[in-house]
Motif scaffolding. Structure first.
Motif, PDB file in Angstrom:
ATOM      1  N   ALA A  88       0.836  -1.198   0.000  1.00  0.00           N
ATOM      2  CA  ALA A  88       0.000   0.000   0.000  1.00  0.00           C
ATOM      3  C   ALA A  88       0.873   1.251   0.000  1.00  0.00           C
ATOM      4  O   ALA A  88       2.049   1.216   0.368  1.00  0.00           O
ATOM      5  CB  ALA A  88      -0.917   0.000   1.220  1.00  0.00           C
ATOM      6  N   ILE A  89       0.274   2.356  -0.401  1.00  0.00           N
ATOM      7  CA  ILE A  89       0.977   3.642  -0.443  1.00  0.00           C
ATOM      8  C   ILE A  89       0.190   4.718   0.287  1.00  0.00           C
ATOM      9  O   ILE A  89       0.730   5.419   1.134  1.00  0.00           O
ATOM     10  CB  ILE A  89       1.211   4.080  -1.905  1.00  0.00           C
ATOM     11  CG1 ILE A  89       2.194   3.127  -2.599  1.00  0.00           C
ATOM     12  CG2 ILE A  89       1.744   5.520  -1.955  1.00  0.00           C
ATOM     13  CD1 ILE A  89       2.449   3.463  -4.072  1.00  0.00           C
ATOM     14  N   TYR A  90      -1.079   4.850  -0.004  1.00  0.00           N
ATOM     15  CA  TYR A  90      -1.870   5.977   0.484  1.00  0.00           C
ATOM     16  C   TYR A  90      -2.568   5.650   1.799  1.00  0.00           C
ATOM     17  O   TYR A  90      -2.793   4.499   2.140  1.00  0.00           O
ATOM     18  CB  TYR A  90      -2.878   6.394  -0.586  1.00  0.00           C
ATOM     19  CG  TYR A  90      -2.236   6.571  -1.946  1.00  0.00           C
ATOM     20  CD1 TYR A  90      -1.351   7.623  -2.180  1.00  0.00           C
ATOM     21  CD2 TYR A  90      -2.455   5.650  -2.962  1.00  0.00           C
ATOM     22  CE1 TYR A  90      -0.729   7.759  -3.411  1.00  0.00           C
ATOM     23  CE2 TYR A  90      -1.849   5.784  -4.196  1.00  0.00           C
ATOM     24  CZ  TYR A  90      -0.984   6.844  -4.424  1.00  0.00           C
ATOM     25  OH  TYR A  90      -0.351   6.972  -5.643  1.00  0.00           O
ATOM     26  N   GLY A  91      -2.944   6.708   2.493  1.00  0.00           N
ATOM     27  CA  GLY A  91      -3.535   6.538   3.803  1.00  0.00           C
ATOM     28  C   GLY A  91      -4.887   5.864   3.807  1.00  0.00           C
ATOM     29  O   GLY A  91      -5.283   5.272   4.819  1.00  0.00           O
ATOM     30  N   ASP A  92      -5.607   5.919   2.673  1.00  0.00           N
ATOM     31  CA  ASP A  92      -6.935   5.327   2.649  1.00  0.00           C
ATOM     32  C   ASP A  92      -6.925   3.873   2.180  1.00  0.00           C
ATOM     33  O   ASP A  92      -7.988   3.275   1.984  1.00  0.00           O
ATOM     34  CB  ASP A  92      -7.864   6.144   1.732  1.00  0.00           C
ATOM     35  CG  ASP A  92      -7.326   6.257   0.305  1.00  0.00           C
ATOM     36  OD1 ASP A  92      -6.271   5.673   0.013  1.00  0.00           O
ATOM     37  OD2 ASP A  92      -7.966   6.947  -0.504  1.00  0.00           O
ATOM     38  N   GLU A  93      -5.738   3.296   2.048  1.00  0.00           N
ATOM     39  CA  GLU A  93      -5.637   1.885   1.700  1.00  0.00           C
ATOM     40  C   GLU A  93      -5.537   1.054   2.974  1.00  0.00           C
ATOM     41  O   GLU A  93      -4.864   1.436   3.917  1.00  0.00           O
ATOM     42  CB  GLU A  93      -4.417   1.613   0.827  1.00  0.00           C
ATOM     43  CG  GLU A  93      -4.450   2.276  -0.532  1.00  0.00           C
ATOM     44  CD  GLU A  93      -3.233   1.940  -1.353  1.00  0.00           C
ATOM     45  OE1 GLU A  93      -3.204   0.864  -1.983  1.00  0.00           O
ATOM     46  OE2 GLU A  93      -2.279   2.742  -1.354  1.00  0.00           O
TER      47      GLU A  93
END
Length: 373
Positions: free
Chosen positions: A367-372
């Motif tokens: 994952a990369i983004y905070g909403d993942e």
């Protein structure tokens, strides 16, 4: 409560004389091994990365997970696994570690790294190294072959050569992107714009790995090029044992990334491990208080901290609580963790963090983004 602690302390003494009494069955569902990695935290938002760059970073994280997972699945040690994992990331210019490290104010690439074994609390760290291709391997050499814990700059470089580690010309670490970031920073300074020493936009990419192996041991390692434009021999949290890197079989393994000065002030890695360790002690004492005793007051069995398992939600709450305190100080960043009870995960207070995890249970996530998730 005083009686509970008296019983527990007595149990600890008895456990030294009768180790068979202290062994407990593995918690239900505990994975045989687990691996968690990060590639730095910061202002990593959707739209800031091109689709191509997004794919590159996910592929690199996946390769690193595969390398470490292969070691653990084959019965290898947690230390071997995190070494295999981090060298993949150090060799990838997308991260601020090894090739692709950021530049100092004077235009050099200076790397820091640390590694720690939870079984023995042995640790090794280096700072300001300039020619070792994979600084994490040098940190391990310090741990295993130097008789010391922390080596710096010219001395660390000399030790690396003497140990026969692969050396490269300093130009190997330099990339056009990192040079552009330094030039941008200097332009902002020259124009009189306020520049934070902890500008996350300019520095995310520190890499780290934590692991639990099939023998029940944990280990942690972190590698970084520091912050863009650092001066005066600045050292961040990554190589500081207890701040950015820590591992203890009695609690967890931690690797951190972010505004290093705040992680040092709070002792984030050790703080998390300590809170988990003492929660395990409390839980063991609570369970011991429920064990029947004979007519002489001796318990029928001994429950020690290594025979209990903390709830995953409780582990996450403790980790997140320390990151919340970091934020209250003004610090940004995050941590990854792996516990001897099989829990793994992360917590961060930035928009994103390059991260991933895998385990013997079959779960693999990048994952990369905070909403993942």
């Amino acid at each position: 409560m005083r009686r509970i602690w008296a019983i527990f302390l007595g149990a600890l003494i008895m456990s030294n004389a009768a180790s068979a009494q202290t062994s407990g069955d593995p918690p239900a569902g505990k994975p045989a091994w687990a691996l968690t990695i990060h590639g730095g935290a910061g202002v990593i938002e959707r739209g800031k990365l091109t689709p191509e760059k997004d794919a590159e970073i996910r592929a690199a994280l996946s390769r690193a997970l595969d390398a470490g997972s292969a070691v653990l699945a084959g019965g290898g040690s947690a230390v071997d696994a995190i070494g295999a994992t981090i060298t993949i990331l150090e060799d990838d210019a997308n991260f601020n570690a090894g090739r692709g490290a950021v530049f100092t104010w004077d235009g050099a690439n200076e790397m820091d790294a640390a590694i720690m074994k939870g079984e023995t609390l042995e640790a090794g760290a280096v700072t300001g190294v300039t020619r070792t291709k994979n600084p994490v391997l040098l940190a391990r050499k310090v741990m295993e072959d130097s008789g010391f814990v922390f080596l710096s700059r010219e001395g660390a470089d000399q030790f690396s050569r003497e140990q026969g580690l692969e050396q490269v010309d300093p130009s190997y670490f330099a990339t056009p992107l990192r040079r552009e970031q330094l030039e941008e920073l200097k332009e902002r300074v020259a124009s009189g714009k306020q520049v934070s020493s902890f500008d996350i936009d300019m520095k995310y990419g520190t890499v780290g790995a934590v692991a639990l192996d099939q023998s029940g041991h944990v280990a942690a390692a972190t590698s970084t090029g520091g912050v863009t434009g650092k001066r005066w021999g600045r050292i961040g949290d990554s190589p500081v044992i207890g701040a950015g890197t820590y591992a203890d079989d009695r609690s967890c393994a931690i690797s951190a990334t972010g505004a290093g000065e705040y992680f040092i002030r709070l002792g984030v890695a050790h703080e998390i491990c300590t809170r988990l360790r003492f929660r395990a002690i409390e839980q063991a004492a609570e369970a011991q208080a429920e064990v029947p005793v004979d007519r002489d007051g001796a318990p029928e069995r001994v429950i020690t901290p290594d025979a209990v398992s903390l709830d995953p939600r409780e582990v996450q709450d403790i980790v997140t609580g320390v990151i919340d305190e970091l934020g209250e100080l003004g610090g940004t960043g995050g941590v990854i963790y792996a516990t001897p009870w099989g829990q793994q995960g992360w917590s961060f207070n930035t928009p994103g963090m390059y991260r991933g995890k895998a385990s013997s249970g079959g779960e693999k996530l990048v994952a990369i983004y905070g909403d993942e998730e």
